[in-house]
Design an enzyme around this catalytic site. Sequence first.
Site, PDB file in Angstrom:
ATOM      1  N   SER A  82       0.818  -1.360  -0.144  1.00 34.89           N
ATOM      2  CA  SER A  82      -0.233   0.468   0.262  1.00 34.89           C
ATOM      3  C   SER A  82       0.932   0.988  -0.098  1.00 34.89           C
ATOM      4  CB  SER A  82      -0.822  -0.085   0.975  1.00 34.89           C
ATOM      5  OG  SER A  82      -1.921   1.388   1.351  1.00 34.89           O
ATOM      6  N   ASP A 208      -9.664  -6.585  -4.274  1.00 35.11           N
ATOM      7  CA  ASP A 208      -8.822  -5.137  -3.551  1.00 35.11           C
ATOM      8  C   ASP A 208      -9.869  -3.981  -3.640  1.00 35.11           C
ATOM      9  OD1 ASP A 208      -7.519  -3.098  -2.556  1.00 35.11           O
ATOM     10  OD2 ASP A 208      -5.598  -3.467  -3.593  1.00 35.11           O
ATOM     11  N   HIS A 235      -7.750  -6.478  -0.143  1.00 35.59           N
ATOM     12  CA  HIS A 235      -6.512  -4.860   0.115  1.00 35.59           C
ATOM     13  C   HIS A 235      -5.142  -5.714   1.074  1.00 35.59           C
ATOM     14  CE1 HIS A 235      -4.225  -1.527  -0.320  1.00 35.59           C
ATOM     15  NE2 HIS A 235      -3.992  -1.265   0.766  1.00 35.59           N
TER      16      HIS A 235
END
Length: 257
Positions: A82, A208, A235
């Site tokens: 991320s 995601d 995610h």
Amino acid sequence: MSDLYIDRRGNGRIPLVMIHGWAMHGGILGPLCDELDERFDMYVVDLPGHGYSRDSSIALEPSACAKAIAAATPSAIWLGWSLGGLVALTAALDDPDHVKAVVPVCSTPCFVRTNDWPQGNDAAMVRKLAADLEADYKTTVDRFIALEAMGSEDPRAETRRLMAEAYSRGEPDPRVLMEGIRLLENADLRPRLPELTRPSLWIAGRRDRIVHPDAMRWSAEASGGDFEEIAHAGHAPFIGHAAALAEVLTRFAEGTT
């Protein structure tokens, strides 16, 4: 000397730097570390303002973080989840002698949607996240964690796991959390992707809801890298799908070293 906390893990020989995402810390990557233990020598980072690096004087800015991490680790493959993917990608672009390869996991070079980037997130959503953060940062972080778990096979269990881990090293610095939101709002490394000289592997979660797999597929093509998709992951593929993620990563790492 860097005041970043970096946990050394693993009994393997392949050096691997691991960088977590917004509002988390390196401990969140524990399930993946367990799977990689035999083949990797891992340097698991707590970013400034997060976890055991909460009081770090380093700015939560990709170049500053990349330089501090590089100064404290050997030449290695860099994995960033991320927000951490922006740090890893910046390191690969700015210091290719120190980064053997880069592995963005559920990470995008541009978080916000634009006219030429339909794969991004609504800018209004990011602005609301910032406003909510100022009003009640803990509730906002909890909501974001729930969003991270959406799309996974068991979102409730994944949310519980993420929330339990998020504060296990203390609460993150609210000021740094806002810096992270601003970073997501403004960062755009798309123009630099063709400059990437190191091998790259872009790993997406098919379900995601924060970073669309199409954004990562596009990034892999733009950088001349490889793309892999974890079939049932959201995610945070290292929770619930750590073995599949480790298999993909190990195959790539052994091919590049």
